[in-house]
Enzyme design. Structure first.
Site, PDB file in Angstrom:
ATOM      1  N   CYS A  88       0.812  -1.220   0.000  1.00 58.52           N
ATOM      2  CA  CYS A  88       0.000   0.000   0.000  1.00 58.52           C
ATOM      3  C   CYS A  88       0.841   1.264   0.000  1.00 58.52           C
ATOM      4  O   CYS A  88       0.298   2.368   0.039  1.00 58.52           O
ATOM      5  CB  CYS A  88      -0.963  -0.027   1.184  1.00 58.52           C
ATOM      6  SG  CYS A  88      -2.072  -1.448   1.123  1.00 58.52           S
ATOM      7  N   HIS A 226      -1.849   7.995   6.659  1.00 57.81           N
ATOM      8  CA  HIS A 226      -2.116   6.736   5.973  1.00 57.81           C
ATOM      9  C   HIS A 226      -3.248   5.962   6.640  1.00 57.81           C
ATOM     10  O   HIS A 226      -3.896   5.143   5.995  1.00 57.81           O
ATOM     11  CB  HIS A 226      -0.857   5.861   5.968  1.00 57.81           C
ATOM     12  CG  HIS A 226      -1.081   4.484   5.425  1.00 57.81           C
ATOM     13  ND1 HIS A 226      -1.243   4.241   4.074  1.00 57.81           N
ATOM     14  CD2 HIS A 226      -1.193   3.270   6.045  1.00 57.81           C
ATOM     15  CE1 HIS A 226      -1.429   2.949   3.876  1.00 57.81           C
ATOM     16  NE2 HIS A 226      -1.406   2.335   5.046  1.00 57.81           N
ATOM     17  N   HIS A 262      -9.799   2.601   1.112  1.00 56.89           N
ATOM     18  CA  HIS A 262      -8.378   2.264   0.938  1.00 56.89           C
ATOM     19  C   HIS A 262      -8.169   1.683  -0.452  1.00 56.89           C
ATOM     20  O   HIS A 262      -8.553   0.547  -0.731  1.00 56.89           O
ATOM     21  CB  HIS A 262      -7.954   1.268   2.005  1.00 56.89           C
ATOM     22  CG  HIS A 262      -6.472   1.032   2.062  1.00 56.89           C
ATOM     23  ND1 HIS A 262      -5.579   1.623   1.193  1.00 56.89           N
ATOM     24  CD2 HIS A 262      -5.710   0.257   2.887  1.00 56.89           C
ATOM     25  CE1 HIS A 262      -4.358   1.233   1.469  1.00 56.89           C
ATOM     26  NE2 HIS A 262      -4.400   0.403   2.499  1.00 56.89           N
TER      27      HIS A 262
END
Length: 338
Positions: A88, A226, A262
């Site tokens: 990610c 994040h 996400h």
């Protein structure tokens, strides 16, 4: 390919001023080919798993460099292309890669970005569910709630984002619209756990990016966190940020995943894109669904509920972390012509 086309059009690049052989394409991926493979397995299950019915397109579609390679074929780009696999953190990693290739003189123009197609994958959902990391809520619009005490996991989304990067002298010479300047970046590894983030290594990554940018914590205007909505992951990042930015009264923090979910390999670049407009209007977009803030996730200057107007946004620090302990931080500055 669509995102790359939009990026080139927005930048006003028709390759009359750039050599296609001196253009690089760098795409960040968390996963690739999972959807294609699952679909093919399902297809041949209807034919008693006879692989004669397996598509001959499977290999070129699922090799890791496929997305970057398809961009080169679409636009006739003959410079280097490859994918950056960094979980990610991949979107940020691709942006960093493009910046480095420009600085090294390997290319004159770089298309950098990230993508994720994981919404179409049963395996991705099943894996996060098995890990206890898939969000659930009776109201789907409130399921993505990073930093909230009632958060219970990730809301998976997908998408893509591509930036055009070029050296400043060429951008100025051709009158390009400059959204921001890459000021600094850093990547490091936790070397600790497959899925559990580690705040101290994240703090080190942030400090290194600041050092390379020649900035101090007080110089940062916006921190895009994040935080994904997992219990421990959010806490680890918030500890790191609280440590690095202690006493920085002017900094503002937000979370884009609360709004878009996400997007895995595209997360870092999509979230950066969502904050770039702050350079123009000086609004910091909010973290939504933060109804019950977690005291363990207290952040400096957290913007929640509604956007906040500040005097001037000068810098954006973009955090993007991933599985197997990969951390990335990119710092973008407002471009000043003088």
């Amino acid at each position: 390919m669509y995102c790359a086309g939009e990026a080139l059009a927005d930048a006003g690049i028709d390759f009359s001023e750039y050599d296609r052989s001196r253009t690089g394409v760098y795409m960040g991926l968390t996963e690739h080919g999972t959807v294609e493979t699952e679909n093919e397995v399902y297809n041949i299950s209807k034919f008693d798993y006879n692989v004669d019915y397996w598509t001959h397109h499977h290999n070129p579609r699922t090799v890791l460099n496929n997305p970057a390679g398809e961009i080169t074929m679409k636009f006739g780009i003959t410079g280097p292309h490859y994918s950056v696999g960094a979980a990610c953190a991949a979107g940020n990693a691709a942006l960093i890669q493009g910046s480095q290739m420009l600085r090294l003189g390997e290319v004159d123009l770089a298309l950098c970005g990230g993508l994720s197609e994981c919404v179409g994958s049963f395996g991705i959902f099943a894996s996060f569910r098995a890990q206890g990391a898939l969000a659930e809520h009776e109201d789907p619009t409130k399921a993505s709630r990073p930093l909230d005490q009632d958060r219970n996991g990730i809301v998976i989304s997908e998408g893509g984002c591509v930036f055009t990067l070029e050296r400043l002298d060429k951008a100025l010479a051709r009158g390009a619209k400059i959204y921001g300047e890459v000021a600094g970046y850093a990547m490091n590894s936790d070397a600790r756990d497959f899925v559990l983030p580690h705040g101290p290594r994240q703090a080190e990554c942030i400090r290194l990016a600041l050092e390379r940018a020649g900035l101090t914590p007080e110089d940062i205007s916006i921190i895009n966190t994040h935080a994904t909505g997992t219990k421990q992951g959010d806490v680890e990042e918030c500890k790191a940020l609280a440590e690095v930015f202690a006493g920085c009264s002017a900094v503002r923090s937000n979370n884009t995943k609360s709004i878009i979910g996400h997007a895995m390999g595209a997360a870092g670049v999509l979230e950066l894109a969502a904050n770039l407009s702050s350079f123009e209007d000086n609004f910091v977009h909010p973290t939504i669904n933060l109804d019950n803030p977690d005291p363990a996730c207290a952040l400096p200057g957290l913007v929640a509920g509604k956007a906040e107007k500040v005097e001037q946004v000068e810098t954006i620090l973009n955090n993007s972390f991933g599985m197997v302990g990969i951390n990335s931080v990119v710092i973008i500055k407002r471009f000043m012509a003088d």
